[in-house]
Scaffold this active site. Structure first.
Site, PDB file in Angstrom:
ATOM      1  N   CYS A 158      40.665  48.569  38.572  1.00 40.43           N
ATOM      2  CA  CYS A 158      39.353  47.922  38.530  1.00 40.43           C
ATOM      3  C   CYS A 158      38.402  48.685  37.598  1.00 40.43           C
ATOM      4  CB  CYS A 158      38.805  47.900  39.946  1.00 40.43           C
ATOM      5  SG  CYS A 158      37.179  47.190  40.082  1.00 40.43           S
ATOM      6  N   CYS A 188      37.142  44.453  31.992  1.00 45.06           N
ATOM      7  CA  CYS A 188      37.227  43.883  33.347  1.00 45.06           C
ATOM      8  C   CYS A 188      38.641  43.344  33.512  1.00 45.06           C
ATOM      9  CB  CYS A 188      36.205  42.761  33.505  1.00 45.06           C
ATOM     10  SG  CYS A 188      36.356  41.861  35.054  1.00 45.06           S
ATOM     11  N   GLU A 209      39.017  33.114  38.354  1.00 47.17           N
ATOM     12  CA  GLU A 209      39.450  32.879  39.735  1.00 47.17           C
ATOM     13  C   GLU A 209      39.666  31.371  39.982  1.00 47.17           C
ATOM     14  OE1 GLU A 209      39.326  35.255  42.679  1.00 47.17           O
ATOM     15  OE2 GLU A 209      39.339  36.929  41.268  1.00 47.17           O
ATOM     16  N   ASP A 230      42.780  47.619  43.143  1.00 42.92           N
ATOM     17  CA  ASP A 230      41.734  46.844  42.478  1.00 42.92           C
ATOM     18  C   ASP A 230      40.871  46.216  43.569  1.00 42.92           C
ATOM     19  OD1 ASP A 230      40.385  45.394  40.390  1.00 42.92           O
ATOM     20  OD2 ASP A 230      41.501  43.612  40.986  1.00 42.92           O
ATOM     21  N   SER A 231      39.753  45.663  43.158  1.00 37.11           N
ATOM     22  CA  SER A 231      38.886  44.978  44.114  1.00 37.11           C
ATOM     23  C   SER A 231      39.542  43.680  44.615  1.00 37.11           C
ATOM     24  CB  SER A 231      37.552  44.642  43.448  1.00 37.11           C
ATOM     25  OG  SER A 231      37.795  43.929  42.251  1.00 37.11           O
ATOM     26  N   HIS A 249      39.784  40.770  34.773  1.00 34.75           N
ATOM     27  CA  HIS A 249      39.998  39.341  34.572  1.00 34.75           C
ATOM     28  C   HIS A 249      39.973  38.906  33.104  1.00 34.75           C
ATOM     29  CE1 HIS A 249      39.140  39.539  38.792  1.00 34.75           C
ATOM     30  NE2 HIS A 249      39.227  38.229  38.959  1.00 34.75           N
TER      31      HIS A 249
HETATM   32  N1  DGL Z   1      38.156  44.103  39.211  1.00 38.65           N
HETATM   33  C1  DGL Z   1      36.786  43.982  38.752  1.00 38.65           C
HETATM   34  C2  DGL Z   1      36.614  44.778  37.452  1.00 38.65           C
HETATM   35  O1  DGL Z   1      37.545  45.002  36.707  1.00 38.65           O
HETATM   36  C3  DGL Z   1      36.391  42.540  38.536  1.00 38.65           C
HETATM   37  C4  DGL Z   1      36.174  41.759  39.822  1.00 38.65           C
HETATM   38  C5  DGL Z   1      35.087  42.369  40.685  1.00 38.65           C
HETATM   39  O2  DGL Z   1      33.894  42.265  40.341  1.00 38.65           O
HETATM   40  O3  DGL Z   1      35.439  42.963  41.692  1.00 38.65           O
HETATM   41  O4  DGL Z   1      35.533  45.205  37.157  1.00 38.65           O
END
Ligand code: DGL
Length: 264
Positions: free
Chosen positions: A75, A184, A153, A12-13, A186
């Site tokens: 992600c 997403c 976050e 993931d990012s 989050h």
């Molecule tokens: N992990 C990213 C997503 O699911 C969210 C956080 C980011 O923008 O990197 O799109």
């Protein structure tokens, strides 16, 4: 090593992918997992396609060096923007949250669908295109909700501010959709606030769906680990993240010590 005993890779990012990791561990407790969070380059959701693609390839190559048998792209921004471009360059199976989420939506046969995600995910239209390919008459409404990532976050899961932001972002879905895709990593953490804002709308959690689809694919490929052991977790980040302890506590409810890898 016998391939079925090799680990599953998840990337993931950043740490948002812990929502996916949690579901994968719940459904596949015997599997070893290597998690990579590219915290040095977070967020992906506001970056260009070229950058997201470049970073995603680096993450995949890192996981391949860890000898994983299967990769889950946790992600949504990567799954929407990079995966359609790069998926076929790799010989091992790569499963993205978007594919798994769309599959679940199609099975539900709903016609009025809402999608929320990062700006990159919404702009790519990948969710929309994949749904409309199979469900021609579906009506889709989308909304990018970039502030949701920062609110999670910060750990502001149930705060008044988050409720107010949700009211603004989700206004356009009121009375118009049967199901909302939480596109997403989050957003599953904001289910409570989203439910309160959009009463009666079914929420589709792509984290849950990707874990179910991964289990199906591994079973079909005969790659599920047969040994009844507790799977090991190896956890890598590309930079120290100030929110790490807060988010691991919030999502996994356990303490994890990450290893920092700089040259991914
Ligand atoms: N992990 C990213 C997503 O699911 C969210 C956080 C980011 O923008 O990197 O799109």
């Amino acid at each position: 090593m016998n391939k079925e005993n090799s680990p599953i890779g998840i990337f993931d990012s950043g740490i948002g992918g812990l929502t996916v990791l949690k579901e994968v561990r719940r459904l596949l407790p015997s599997e070893d997992i290597v998690y990579l969070g590219d915290t040095a380059h977070l967020p992906y959701g506001t970056k260009s396609s070229q950058t997201i693609i470049k970073l995603s390839i680096a993450n995949i190559l890192f996981l391949l060096r860890m000898r994983v048998k299967f990769i889950i792209v946790a992600c949504n921004s990567t799954s929407s923007v990079a995966l359609p471009e790069i998926k076929n360059f790799f010989s091992l199976p790569l499963l993205g949250v978007v594919e798994a989420g769309v599959k679940a939506v199609l099975e539900k046969k709903v016609k009025k669908i809402g999608i929320i995600g990062t700006p990159a995910t919404i702009k790519s239209s990948t969710y929309q295109k994949l749904i409309l390919k199979k469900a021609k008459g579906a009506k889709i409404i989308t909304q990018a909700c970039p502030l949701f990532v920062s609110l999670v976050e910060e750990g502001w899961i149930n705060s008044k501010v988050t409720e107010e932001v949700a009211k603004i972002y989700l206004k356009r879905f009121r009375g118009k959709v049967e199901l909302l895709i939480l596109g997403c990593t989050h957003y599953p953490l904001l289910k409570g606030v989203i439910r309160k804002t959009l009463r009666g709308v079914e929420l589709l959690d792509s984290a849950e769906e990707v874990a179910k689809e991964a289990r199906r694919m591994l079973r079909r490929a005969n790659l599920l680990r047969k040994k009844n052991v507790k799977g090991k977790l190896s956890f890598f980040l590309t930079d120290y993240s100030p929110n790490f302890s807060k988010l691991t506590k919030l999502i996994l409810k356990e303490k994890i010590t990450p290893e920092i890898v700089e040259n991914v």
